[in-house]
Write an enzyme that holds these catalytic residues in place. Structure first.
Site, PDB file in Angstrom:
ATOM      1  CB  ALA A  81      11.894  55.400  -0.228  1.00 47.35           C
ATOM      2  CD  GLU A  83       9.908  64.207  -1.585  1.00 40.13           C
ATOM      3  OE1 GLU A  83       8.839  64.766  -1.257  1.00 40.13           O
ATOM      4  OE2 GLU A  83      10.898  64.168  -0.838  1.00 40.13           O
ATOM      5  CB  THR A 133       0.171  55.781  -7.057  1.00 42.67           C
ATOM      6  OG1 THR A 133      -1.055  56.476  -7.198  1.00 42.67           O
ATOM      7  CG2 THR A 133       1.141  56.390  -8.056  1.00 42.67           C
ATOM      8  CG  ASP A 134      -5.202  54.977  -8.062  1.00 47.76           C
ATOM      9  OD1 ASP A 134      -4.451  55.877  -7.632  1.00 47.76           O
ATOM     10  OD2 ASP A 134      -6.407  54.911  -7.750  1.00 47.76           O
ATOM     11  CD  GLU A 135      -2.364  60.337  -7.491  1.00 41.43           C
ATOM     12  OE1 GLU A 135      -1.905  61.309  -8.091  1.00 41.43           O
ATOM     13  OE2 GLU A 135      -2.623  60.342  -6.273  1.00 41.43           O
ATOM     14  CE1 TYR A 170       3.650  60.098  -5.795  1.00 39.43           C
ATOM     15  CE2 TYR A 170       1.362  60.205  -6.522  1.00 39.43           C
ATOM     16  CZ  TYR A 170       2.378  59.549  -5.841  1.00 39.43           C
ATOM     17  OH  TYR A 170       2.121  58.351  -5.209  1.00 39.43           O
ATOM     18  CE  LYS A 174       5.285  55.644  -6.832  1.00 44.18           C
ATOM     19  NZ  LYS A 174       6.219  55.051  -5.820  1.00 44.18           N
ATOM     20  CG  LEU A 210      -9.381  65.528   1.610  1.00 43.30           C
ATOM     21  CD1 LEU A 210      -9.575  67.028   1.387  1.00 43.30           C
ATOM     22  CD2 LEU A 210     -10.269  64.736   0.635  1.00 43.30           C
ATOM     23  N   PRO A 301      -4.187  72.536 -10.345  1.00 47.29           N
ATOM     24  CG  PRO A 301      -2.268  73.824 -10.698  1.00 47.29           C
ATOM     25  CD  PRO A 301      -3.103  73.215  -9.617  1.00 47.29           C
ATOM     26  CG  HIS A 303      -7.770  67.929  -8.921  1.00 43.18           C
ATOM     27  ND1 HIS A 303      -8.443  68.573  -7.919  1.00 43.18           N
ATOM     28  CD2 HIS A 303      -7.354  66.757  -8.394  1.00 43.18           C
ATOM     29  CE1 HIS A 303      -8.447  67.819  -6.836  1.00 43.18           C
ATOM     30  NE2 HIS A 303      -7.787  66.718  -7.111  1.00 43.18           N
TER      31      HIS A 303
HETATM   32  P1  NAD Z   1       5.043  59.208   2.552  1.00 49.96           P
HETATM   33  O1  NAD Z   1       5.342  60.495   1.858  1.00 49.96           O
HETATM   34  O2  NAD Z   1       4.183  59.209   3.760  1.00 49.96           O
HETATM   35  O3  NAD Z   1       6.402  58.494   2.971  1.00 49.96           O
HETATM   36  C1  NAD Z   1       7.515  58.427   2.141  1.00 49.96           C
HETATM   37  C2  NAD Z   1       8.696  57.944   2.964  1.00 49.96           C
HETATM   38  O4  NAD Z   1       9.827  57.857   2.086  1.00 49.96           O
HETATM   39  C3  NAD Z   1       9.085  58.881   4.101  1.00 49.96           C
HETATM   40  O5  NAD Z   1       9.367  58.144   5.269  1.00 49.96           O
HETATM   41  C4  NAD Z   1      10.354  59.569   3.591  1.00 49.96           C
HETATM   42  O6  NAD Z   1      11.251  59.955   4.627  1.00 49.96           O
HETATM   43  C5  NAD Z   1      10.954  58.477   2.707  1.00 49.96           C
HETATM   44  N1  NAD Z   1      11.808  59.033   1.657  1.00 49.96           N
HETATM   45  C6  NAD Z   1      11.527  60.054   0.801  1.00 49.96           C
HETATM   46  N2  NAD Z   1      12.585  60.271  -0.006  1.00 49.96           N
HETATM   47  C7  NAD Z   1      13.544  59.352   0.329  1.00 49.96           C
HETATM   48  C8  NAD Z   1      14.830  59.066  -0.145  1.00 49.96           C
HETATM   49  N3  NAD Z   1      15.372  59.777  -1.139  1.00 49.96           N
HETATM   50  N4  NAD Z   1      15.526  58.051   0.411  1.00 49.96           N
HETATM   51  C9  NAD Z   1      14.995  57.325   1.420  1.00 49.96           C
HETATM   52  N5  NAD Z   1      13.754  57.573   1.937  1.00 49.96           N
HETATM   53  C10 NAD Z   1      13.050  58.563   1.391  1.00 49.96           C
HETATM   54  O7  NAD Z   1       4.446  58.270   1.415  1.00 49.96           O
HETATM   55  P2  NAD Z   1       3.322  57.146   1.540  1.00 49.96           P
HETATM   56  O8  NAD Z   1       1.996  57.782   1.426  1.00 49.96           O
HETATM   57  O9  NAD Z   1       3.622  56.273   2.695  1.00 49.96           O
HETATM   58  O10 NAD Z   1       3.569  56.355   0.192  1.00 49.96           O
HETATM   59  C11 NAD Z   1       4.490  55.263   0.133  1.00 49.96           C
HETATM   60  C12 NAD Z   1       4.537  54.722  -1.277  1.00 49.96           C
HETATM   61  O11 NAD Z   1       3.243  54.291  -1.676  1.00 49.96           O
HETATM   62  C13 NAD Z   1       4.960  55.771  -2.307  1.00 49.96           C
HETATM   63  O12 NAD Z   1       5.806  55.148  -3.232  1.00 49.96           O
HETATM   64  C14 NAD Z   1       3.652  56.201  -2.955  1.00 49.96           C
HETATM   65  O13 NAD Z   1       3.866  56.582  -4.293  1.00 49.96           O
HETATM   66  C15 NAD Z   1       2.848  54.912  -2.876  1.00 49.96           C
HETATM   67  N6  NAD Z   1       1.384  55.108  -2.784  1.00 49.96           N
HETATM   68  C16 NAD Z   1       0.835  55.975  -1.893  1.00 49.96           C
HETATM   69  C17 NAD Z   1      -0.553  56.080  -1.811  1.00 49.96           C
HETATM   70  C18 NAD Z   1      -1.217  56.984  -0.800  1.00 49.96           C
HETATM   71  O14 NAD Z   1      -2.437  57.142  -0.827  1.00 49.96           O
HETATM   72  N7  NAD Z   1      -0.492  57.574   0.131  1.00 49.96           N
HETATM   73  C19 NAD Z   1      -1.361  55.330  -2.658  1.00 49.96           C
HETATM   74  C20 NAD Z   1      -0.763  54.458  -3.548  1.00 49.96           C
HETATM   75  C21 NAD Z   1       0.609  54.337  -3.605  1.00 49.96           C
END
Ligand code: NAD
Length: 367
Positions: A81, A83, A133-135, A170, A174, A210, A301, A303
């Site tokens: 979970a 943002e 994340t790798d970010e 972000y 993280k 994207l 900004p 980036h």
């Molecule tokens: P997403 O934004 O698609 O999903 C996030 C989920 O978390 C949603 O279902 C949302 O309802 C829930 N959520 C948000 N705030 C919440 C809260 N306060 N309580 C309970 N639930 C809550 O994100 P994603 O792309 O599926 O990413 C999931 C995880 O993986 C994140 O932690 C992100 O940092 C990490 N991540 C993402 C990527 C990517 O490319 N998308 C890459 C590496 C790591």
């Protein structure tokens, strides 16, 4: 195993739950607040399984988290979970601080209090897997920046030892959550594992990111906005490969370890968009080429220019490698969006119409 997954209605969390329900005998408790990014339609058959249960809970609500742990008594937590959209974090960082930092802190404390009540065997086998994340590592040398005698040498990759240097609200939030999770091991002996993954793509991806944004805009004849020159490099991983990796880590990973997960698919954004256009030209031909819809817009900004992952530890220690190449994964993704237009319409609830996010006016402070 009974696995508590946070963020299971999101893009990666739903892929993890679909993977667990289809390929294992484990049970899942999905804890999700259903923000704009969370959608239960991303788990089409989960409700039919007796091994699945949904808890509509915000991870910032400690009382509710305590109830969930007490009720379900999980063997492991997979914490997704968050943002997750960099552009939204630029215009509205507060929710990122709240969910990604305060929410992770709450979850750690609720999980630790529950873990303290377990018997010795269950305490030993329990694990808290934090998905990141790798970010958090900031950005890497871009080929354009390679100078003089470094030309032709291999460009650096993020390893598990790379120092943290996040650039956006972000990635900073993280990074902060990663530090909290590791501190809970060092201070309390709480059994954690961290994974840091590169950019994911695939089915059920919210259309602010994207790849889905470009697919949907292209089909609707809209502009395909490219930030800056489009030369930023990301290392793309198909989401189902990530879900498989995460399940390996939570079941076979070593407590206290960090694992970097990546796709070995470094692509410039402009190449990604061009490839989507080429596949659409073939699958949904029209009079003009989709690439004619490409437009260049002001850059984001701060980036980051390049991300790329060294995932050799995942392959050596856990015998994991991605199955999809970028070309096979992207084709599957585009075909999925073509067949699932109703999901796309339903998740865009009227408050978001794929408009540009994250634009700010920066004060001119000179050099
Ligand atoms: P997403 O934004 O698609 O999903 C996030 C989920 O978390 C949603 O279902 C949302 O309802 C829930 N959520 C948000 N705030 C919440 C809260 N306060 N309580 C309970 N639930 C809550 O994100 P994603 O792309 O599926 O990413 C999931 C995880 O993986 C994140 O932690 C992100 O940092 C990490 N991540 C993402 C990527 C990517 O490319 N998308 C890459 C590496 C790591």
């Amino acid at each position: 195993m009974k696995i508590l997954v946070t963020g299971g209605a999101g893009f990666i969390g739903s892929a993890v739950i679909r993977h667990i329900l289809s390929n294992t005998q484990d049970s899942v408790i999905n804890v999700d607040a259903l923000t704009y990014a969370g959608n239960l339609e991303s788990l089409p058959n989960a409700d039919k399984s007796s091994r699945y249960c949904f808890e509509h809970v915000d991870i910032c609500n400690r009382t509710e988290l305590d109830r969930v742990f007490k009720t379900h008594m999980p063997d492991a937590v997979m914490h997704l979970a968050a943002e997750s959209h960099v552009d939204r974090s630029i215009t509205g960082p507060a929710e990122f601080i709240q969910t990604n930092i305060v929410g992770t802190y709450n979850l750690l404390e609720a999980a630790r209090e529950y873990w303290n009540t377990l018997n010795d065997d269950d305490r030993k086998s329990f694990r808290f897997h934090h998905i990141s994340t790798d970010e958090v590592y900031g950005d890497l040398l871009h080929p354009d920046e390679q100078e003089g005698n470094a030309l032709g040498k291999e460009l650096p990759l993020f390893t598990e030892q790379t120092s943290y240097a996040p650039s956006s609200p972000y990635s900073a939030s993280k990074a902060s959550s990663d530090h909290l999770v590791r501190a809970w091991l060092r201070t309390y002996g709480f059994p954690i594992i961290v994974t840091n993954c590169s950019n994911n793509y695939g089915p059920y991806h919210f259309p602010e990111k994207l790849i889905p944004l470009v697919i949907l805009n292209a089909l609707e004849g809209k502009e395909l906005p490219i930030y800056g020159k489009g030369d930023q490099i990301r290392d793309w991983l198909y989401v189902e490969d990530h879900a498989r990796a995460l399940y390996k880590v939570v079941t076979e990973g070593v407590i206290g370890e960090t694992y970097n997960i990546g796709g070995h698919n470094e692509k410039q954004n402009i190449e990604v968009v061009q490839t989507i256009c080429n596949i659409l030209d073939e699958l949904v031909p029209k009079e003009s080429n989709y690439s004619e819809q490409i437009t260049f817009v002001t850059d984001r900004p701060g980036h980051d220019r390049r991300y790329a992952i060294d995932s050799s530890k995942m392959s050596k220690d856990l015998n994991w490698t991605p199955v999809e190449t970028f070309e096979t994964g992207l084709r599957k993704t585009i075909e999925w969006y073509l067949e699932n237009q109703s999901w796309c319409q339903n998740v865009q609830d009227g408050s978001y119409q794929r408009e540009r996010l994250g634009e700010i006016n920066l004060p001119d402070i000179g050099e």
